[in-house]
Design a protein around this motif. Structure first.
Motif, short mmCIF file in Angstrom:
data_model
loop_
_atom_site.label_atom_id
_atom_site.label_comp_id
_atom_site.label_asym_id
_atom_site.label_seq_id
_atom_site.Cartn_x
_atom_site.Cartn_y
_atom_site.Cartn_z
N THR A 16 29.62 -16.17 86.06
CA THR A 16 28.35 -15.47 86.12
C THR A 16 27.25 -16.52 85.66
N VAL A 17 26.25 -16.77 86.33
CA VAL A 17 25.09 -17.71 86.20
C VAL A 17 23.98 -17.26 85.95
N LYS A 30 26.75 -13.09 89.66
CA LYS A 30 27.94 -13.37 89.86
C LYS A 30 27.95 -14.32 91.27
N VAL A 31 28.61 -15.53 91.06
CA VAL A 31 28.69 -16.42 92.45
C VAL A 31 29.87 -16.08 93.13
N ILE A 32 29.19 -15.71 94.50
CA ILE A 32 30.21 -15.19 95.49
C ILE A 32 31.27 -16.10 96.22
N CYS A 80 26.74 -17.40 79.42
CA CYS A 80 27.93 -17.02 78.58
C CYS A 80 27.92 -15.44 77.88
N THR A 81 28.87 -14.74 78.30
CA THR A 81 28.77 -13.32 78.29
C THR A 81 28.84 -13.12 76.67
N LYS A 82 29.53 -13.97 75.96
CA LYS A 82 29.49 -13.82 74.63
C LYS A 82 28.38 -14.15 73.63
N CYS A 83 27.76 -15.14 74.11
CA CYS A 83 26.47 -15.47 73.56
C CYS A 83 25.19 -14.68 74.32
N ASP A 107 32.25 -21.77 71.66
CA ASP A 107 33.68 -22.37 71.83
C ASP A 107 34.38 -21.56 72.69
N GLU A 108 33.90 -20.31 73.34
CA GLU A 108 34.62 -19.41 73.91
C GLU A 108 34.99 -19.81 75.30
N GLU A 109 36.11 -19.75 75.75
CA GLU A 109 36.33 -20.28 77.27
C GLU A 109 35.72 -19.62 78.11
#
Ligand SMILES: [Zn+2]
Length: 112
Positions: A16-17, A30-32, A80-83, A107-109
Motif C-alpha cells: 500500500t503506497v 495498492k501496487v499491482i 503504514c496501515t498501523k500508523c 516498528d511494525e513489519e
C-alpha cells in the motif's frame, strides 16, 4: 528474481503506497505491478489514462480503454496501515535469517 542497477526498490508489488506528488498527490492505493526499467509502479485505480484502442481480436470495436499508468517510484512512499500515514521504512534481518522491511515509526513489519 532479477536485480537491476544493484539496488532494490523500497516498494514491491502488493504494497500500500501513498502518492507524495503529481496529480494523485495525497492518495493511497495498492501496487499491482512494478515497471522495473521505467522505475515506476502501477497503482490500482490511480493515474488512470484513457487510450484509444485499435480494433483487435479481443476488442473488435476498438474504443477507449482506461488503464493505470505507472507512477514514478520516487513519488511514492510506503503507507503504514498501523500508523495510518506514509512512513519511511527500514530493513532488518530477523534471527531466523529472514529479511523484513519495517515501519521506522511504529516498528511494525511492512508486509505486502
Ligand atoms: Zn507504522
Amino acid at each position: 528474481m532479477e536485480v537491476t542497477q544493484g539496488k532494490e526498490f523500497h516498494i514491491k508489488s502488493g504494497d500500500t503506497v501513498y502518492v507524495i506528488s503529481g496529480k494523485e498527490k495525497g492518495k493511497t492505493g495498492k501496487v499491482i505491478r512494478i515497471l522495473r526499467d521505467k522505475r515506476k509502479a502501477v497503482v490500482e485505480k490511480l493515474n488512470i489514462v484513457k487510450r484509444h484502442a485499435r480494433p483487435s481480436q479481443k476488442n473488435p470495436g476498438g474504443g477507449i480503454i482506461e488503464k493505470e499508468a505507472g507512477i514514478h517510484i520516487s513519488n511514492l512512499m510506503i503507507y503504514c496501515t498501523k500508523c495510518s500515514r506514509p512512513v519511511r521504512i527500514g530493513r532488518k534481518r530477523l534471527s531466523s535469517g529472514e529479511k523484513i522491511r519495517y515501519c521506522r515509526r511504529c516498528d511494525e513489519e511492512i508486509k505486502s
